[in-house]
Design a protein around this motif. Sequence first.
Motif, PDB file in Angstrom:
ATOM      1  N   ALA A 180       8.375 -49.093 -35.567  1.00  0.00           N
ATOM      2  CA  ALA A 180       8.240 -47.663 -35.244  1.00  0.00           C
ATOM      3  C   ALA A 180       8.496 -46.802 -36.474  1.00  0.00           C
ATOM      4  O   ALA A 180       7.808 -45.788 -36.696  1.00  0.00           O
ATOM      5  CB  ALA A 180       9.210 -47.306 -34.119  1.00  0.00           C
ATOM      6  N   ALA A 181       9.483 -47.180 -37.277  1.00  0.00           N
ATOM      7  CA  ALA A 181       9.721 -46.447 -38.527  1.00  0.00           C
ATOM      8  C   ALA A 181       8.538 -46.574 -39.478  1.00  0.00           C
ATOM      9  O   ALA A 181       8.162 -45.598 -40.149  1.00  0.00           O
ATOM     10  CB  ALA A 181      10.999 -46.955 -39.191  1.00  0.00           C
ATOM     11  N   ALA A 182       7.924 -47.760 -39.545  1.00  0.00           N
ATOM     12  CA  ALA A 182       6.746 -47.938 -40.395  1.00  0.00           C
ATOM     13  C   ALA A 182       5.575 -47.105 -39.896  1.00  0.00           C
ATOM     14  O   ALA A 182       4.805 -46.542 -40.686  1.00  0.00           O
ATOM     15  CB  ALA A 182       6.368 -49.415 -40.441  1.00  0.00           C
ATOM     16  N   LEU A 183       5.421 -47.020 -38.578  1.00  0.00           N
ATOM     17  CA  LEU A 183       4.346 -46.196 -38.023  1.00  0.00           C
ATOM     18  C   LEU A 183       4.557 -44.724 -38.357  1.00  0.00           C
ATOM     19  O   LEU A 183       3.618 -43.999 -38.701  1.00  0.00           O
ATOM     20  CB  LEU A 183       4.280 -46.401 -36.514  1.00  0.00           C
ATOM     21  CG  LEU A 183       3.114 -45.736 -35.775  1.00  0.00           C
ATOM     22  CD1 LEU A 183       1.789 -46.277 -36.281  1.00  0.00           C
ATOM     23  CD2 LEU A 183       3.238 -45.956 -34.276  1.00  0.00           C
ATOM     24  N   ALA A 184       5.813 -44.266 -38.258  1.00  0.00           N
ATOM     25  CA  ALA A 184       6.108 -42.883 -38.633  1.00  0.00           C
ATOM     26  C   ALA A 184       5.876 -42.658 -40.124  1.00  0.00           C
ATOM     27  O   ALA A 184       5.413 -41.585 -40.543  1.00  0.00           O
ATOM     28  CB  ALA A 184       7.549 -42.538 -38.259  1.00  0.00           C
ATOM     29  N   GLN A 185       6.187 -43.656 -40.940  1.00  0.00           N
ATOM     30  CA  GLN A 185       5.952 -43.539 -42.371  1.00  0.00           C
ATOM     31  C   GLN A 185       4.462 -43.418 -42.679  1.00  0.00           C
ATOM     32  O   GLN A 185       4.055 -42.647 -43.551  1.00  0.00           O
ATOM     33  CB  GLN A 185       6.534 -44.748 -43.102  1.00  0.00           C
ATOM     34  CG  GLN A 185       6.411 -44.693 -44.603  1.00  0.00           C
ATOM     35  CD  GLN A 185       6.866 -45.969 -45.274  1.00  0.00           C
ATOM     36  OE1 GLN A 185       7.037 -46.993 -44.617  1.00  0.00           O
ATOM     37  NE2 GLN A 185       7.080 -45.924 -46.574  1.00  0.00           N
ATOM     38  N   SER A 186       3.635 -44.197 -41.958  1.00  0.00           N
ATOM     39  CA  SER A 186       2.192 -44.098 -42.172  1.00  0.00           C
ATOM     40  C   SER A 186       1.634 -42.746 -41.741  1.00  0.00           C
ATOM     41  O   SER A 186       0.593 -42.322 -42.228  1.00  0.00           O
ATOM     42  CB  SER A 186       1.478 -45.216 -41.401  1.00  0.00           C
ATOM     43  OG  SER A 186       1.631 -45.035 -39.996  1.00  0.00           O
ATOM     44  N   ALA A 187       2.335 -42.063 -40.828  1.00  0.00           N
ATOM     45  CA  ALA A 187       1.913 -40.722 -40.398  1.00  0.00           C
ATOM     46  C   ALA A 187       2.410 -39.625 -41.326  1.00  0.00           C
ATOM     47  O   ALA A 187       2.162 -38.447 -41.062  1.00  0.00           O
ATOM     48  CB  ALA A 187       2.398 -40.460 -38.978  1.00  0.00           C
ATOM     49  N   GLY A 188       3.114 -39.994 -42.389  1.00  0.00           N
ATOM     50  CA  GLY A 188       3.588 -39.004 -43.353  1.00  0.00           C
ATOM     51  C   GLY A 188       4.990 -38.508 -43.130  1.00  0.00           C
ATOM     52  O   GLY A 188       5.396 -37.530 -43.769  1.00  0.00           O
ATOM     53  N   ALA A 189       5.760 -39.148 -42.240  1.00  0.00           N
ATOM     54  CA  ALA A 189       7.134 -38.714 -41.999  1.00  0.00           C
ATOM     55  C   ALA A 189       7.994 -38.984 -43.233  1.00  0.00           C
ATOM     56  O   ALA A 189       7.882 -40.028 -43.878  1.00  0.00           O
ATOM     57  CB  ALA A 189       7.719 -39.432 -40.787  1.00  0.00           C
ATOM     58  N   ALA A 190       8.853 -38.051 -43.547  1.00  0.00           N
ATOM     59  CA  ALA A 190       9.722 -38.186 -44.717  1.00  0.00           C
ATOM     60  C   ALA A 190      10.848 -39.180 -44.427  1.00  0.00           C
ATOM     61  O   ALA A 190      11.288 -39.327 -43.277  1.00  0.00           O
ATOM     62  CB  ALA A 190      10.304 -36.833 -45.106  1.00  0.00           C
ATOM     63  N   ARG A 191      11.306 -39.844 -45.468  1.00  0.00           N
ATOM     64  CA  ARG A 191      12.400 -40.795 -45.295  1.00  0.00           C
ATOM     65  C   ARG A 191      13.655 -40.095 -44.807  1.00  0.00           C
ATOM     66  O   ARG A 191      14.422 -40.659 -44.023  1.00  0.00           O
ATOM     67  CB  ARG A 191      12.684 -41.512 -46.622  1.00  0.00           C
ATOM     68  CG  ARG A 191      11.581 -42.404 -47.082  1.00  0.00           C
ATOM     69  CD  ARG A 191      12.074 -43.401 -48.122  1.00  0.00           C
ATOM     70  NE  ARG A 191      12.964 -42.810 -49.088  1.00  0.00           N
ATOM     71  CZ  ARG A 191      12.563 -42.204 -50.207  1.00  0.00           C
ATOM     72  NH1 ARG A 191      11.272 -42.101 -50.454  1.00  0.00           N
ATOM     73  NH2 ARG A 191      13.431 -41.700 -51.055  1.00  0.00           N
ATOM     74  N   ARG A 192      13.863 -38.885 -45.254  1.00  0.00           N
ATOM     75  CA  ARG A 192      15.058 -38.140 -44.838  1.00  0.00           C
ATOM     76  C   ARG A 192      15.034 -37.874 -43.333  1.00  0.00           C
ATOM     77  O   ARG A 192      16.071 -37.951 -42.668  1.00  0.00           O
ATOM     78  CB  ARG A 192      15.142 -36.828 -45.618  1.00  0.00           C
ATOM     79  CG  ARG A 192      16.375 -35.997 -45.292  1.00  0.00           C
ATOM     80  CD  ARG A 192      16.488 -34.824 -46.237  1.00  0.00           C
ATOM     81  NE  ARG A 192      17.672 -34.024 -45.928  1.00  0.00           N
ATOM     82  CZ  ARG A 192      17.667 -32.974 -45.123  1.00  0.00           C
ATOM     83  NH1 ARG A 192      16.532 -32.593 -44.541  1.00  0.00           N
ATOM     84  NH2 ARG A 192      18.774 -32.300 -44.893  1.00  0.00           N
ATOM     85  N   SER A 193      13.865 -37.583 -42.794  1.00  0.00           N
ATOM     86  CA  SER A 193      13.760 -37.332 -41.355  1.00  0.00           C
ATOM     87  C   SER A 193      14.048 -38.590 -40.551  1.00  0.00           C
ATOM     88  O   SER A 193      14.743 -38.552 -39.526  1.00  0.00           O
ATOM     89  CB  SER A 193      12.366 -36.792 -41.023  1.00  0.00           C
ATOM     90  OG  SER A 193      12.105 -35.590 -41.718  1.00  0.00           O
ATOM     91  N   LEU A 194      13.513 -39.722 -41.001  1.00  0.00           N
ATOM     92  CA  LEU A 194      13.775 -40.980 -40.301  1.00  0.00           C
ATOM     93  C   LEU A 194      15.253 -41.356 -40.384  1.00  0.00           C
ATOM     94  O   LEU A 194      15.842 -41.814 -39.398  1.00  0.00           O
ATOM     95  CB  LEU A 194      12.911 -42.091 -40.900  1.00  0.00           C
ATOM     96  CG  LEU A 194      11.408 -41.963 -40.680  1.00  0.00           C
ATOM     97  CD1 LEU A 194      10.666 -43.068 -41.430  1.00  0.00           C
ATOM     98  CD2 LEU A 194      11.070 -42.022 -39.202  1.00  0.00           C
TER      99      LEU A 194
END
Length: 529
Positions: A180-194
């Motif tokens: 799920a974190a990888a999917l959010a990363q592929s959508a452009g989510a910032a590491r700080r947000s995760l």
Amino acid sequence: MTDEVAVAPADVGEVPGARAIRRYTAQAGNARGGASLGTVLSDVYYAVISVALSVLFALGAVRSLRLDVHPSAAVETTWTLELSTVVAVVLGAGAGALLSVAGRLGPVASGGAEAAWWLGLPVDRRGLLRPASLRPPLLAAAVGGVVLAVLDAGLLGAPGGTVLRVALAGALLAAAVVLAAALAQSAGAARRSLALAGDLVALAAAATALVLLVLDVEVPAPSPPWVLVVALAVGVAALGALVDRRLGDVPARSLRESGSVAAQAVGAVVSFDSRELGRALTDGALPAARRRASRLRTVRGPATALVTADLVVLRRSTRHLVQLVVAALVPAAVVLVPQLAGPPGVLLALLLAGYAAASATGEGARRAEMAPVLDRLLPLDARTVRRLRMVVPGAVMLLWSLAAFAAVGVWAGRPVGWLALAVASAPVWAAAAVRAAYRSAPDWSGPLVSTPAGALPGGVAAVLARGPDVVVLGLLPVWIAVLVGRTGPVLLGAQLLFSVVAVLVASSTETRPLMERVLDAQETPEPRR
């Protein structure tokens, strides 16, 4: 003047595929690594044996902890927590911590050399990143399955079939969190947000424990049926396929930044440098710029400048603040569980949670050890600097000790005496944090010792013990008080004396072990008169 050809003419062929590029890179690295097949198999054998022995040791320790306690030692109130509820809360906090780590390191990353060469090639990026995207979920699944198996078999005493189902479910859930974190990363989510989302999940799990305690709600022991396990496996497979399809959408900048932080964290783990690992996890989620700047009104001179700097570093680290809150709730949760509320369980919870909280308060000192810019600019000697670095950890750990020892006081009776012991022991935690922050690095130039973790310096254990040794020795009166179940003027006076000694030890700038200093003093000839 004739034109010179800088590159010999050659036929231009087709661009190789991603698998061929990965295979070529792996072969080039193996050719320069010098490791034979026998060496690799030997390392794998040692790693498997070490993990198996560690799991068996942890299982035996947890099971003996549960069997050696006395249920009658629990807090005699209407509020109690069942062991299964505590396990559920721990799993929720663990999921949040896993999401936070995945966000900080980046589930999909590309190292420095790979990012410089691979990302600019005219090939399908999915094929290049596929192995990097598979390693984090597989590692998380292995760790999650082992942890759940130990908790279920050790604390809850579940049978073998249930433990197997729980371990498989835990492994699948851990892999799902990372995916799920990888999917959010592929959508452009910032590491700080995760990372912030993971910290909030861990904090919510701790708050859930309080709600369940007040409402007197019991969470049943985990026992997922095989149908649910199969459904989780199908869901994880679908999530993995979706992540694989979106690997090409991960921004190159995110891949480079995550690869840099992950390489820093791996290097810290290999070299047994917990300070560097903490810096990697903390700096990986810091914003590049802040919307507002602190006016630092508390700065009135060199001493207050150091204290203010430590306070600002702690205030800006969400991970450490969550760590402090969760660690403060651990002793209270243990004394409220009838199966754990015995002297061994309470003492273990107090020491481990206390050291985790103290480590969270020492980030300023750890940064100063790495880059002593502020320490060198201010007109303060080294001993004074280290004592000033204890101010913020001491103040924070005083509040933590009051909360933790209040729960222990309710468990053992006469809370006033335990609160006085909390005040007397607070400097020990601060001294341990500063001593661990300023410890010297292992001497890699000396002889190495072969271990299952690889070749390590001979004195690495002594280096890693700097900090925990202050907790173990400086809190001996607390040990005695918890084991006998009461306090007194003698133990309180002894703890005050031990706290003064701990502060003096942590203020010392001497980095050599005590035995080495004694031997050097004996070998040094006396000056002639």
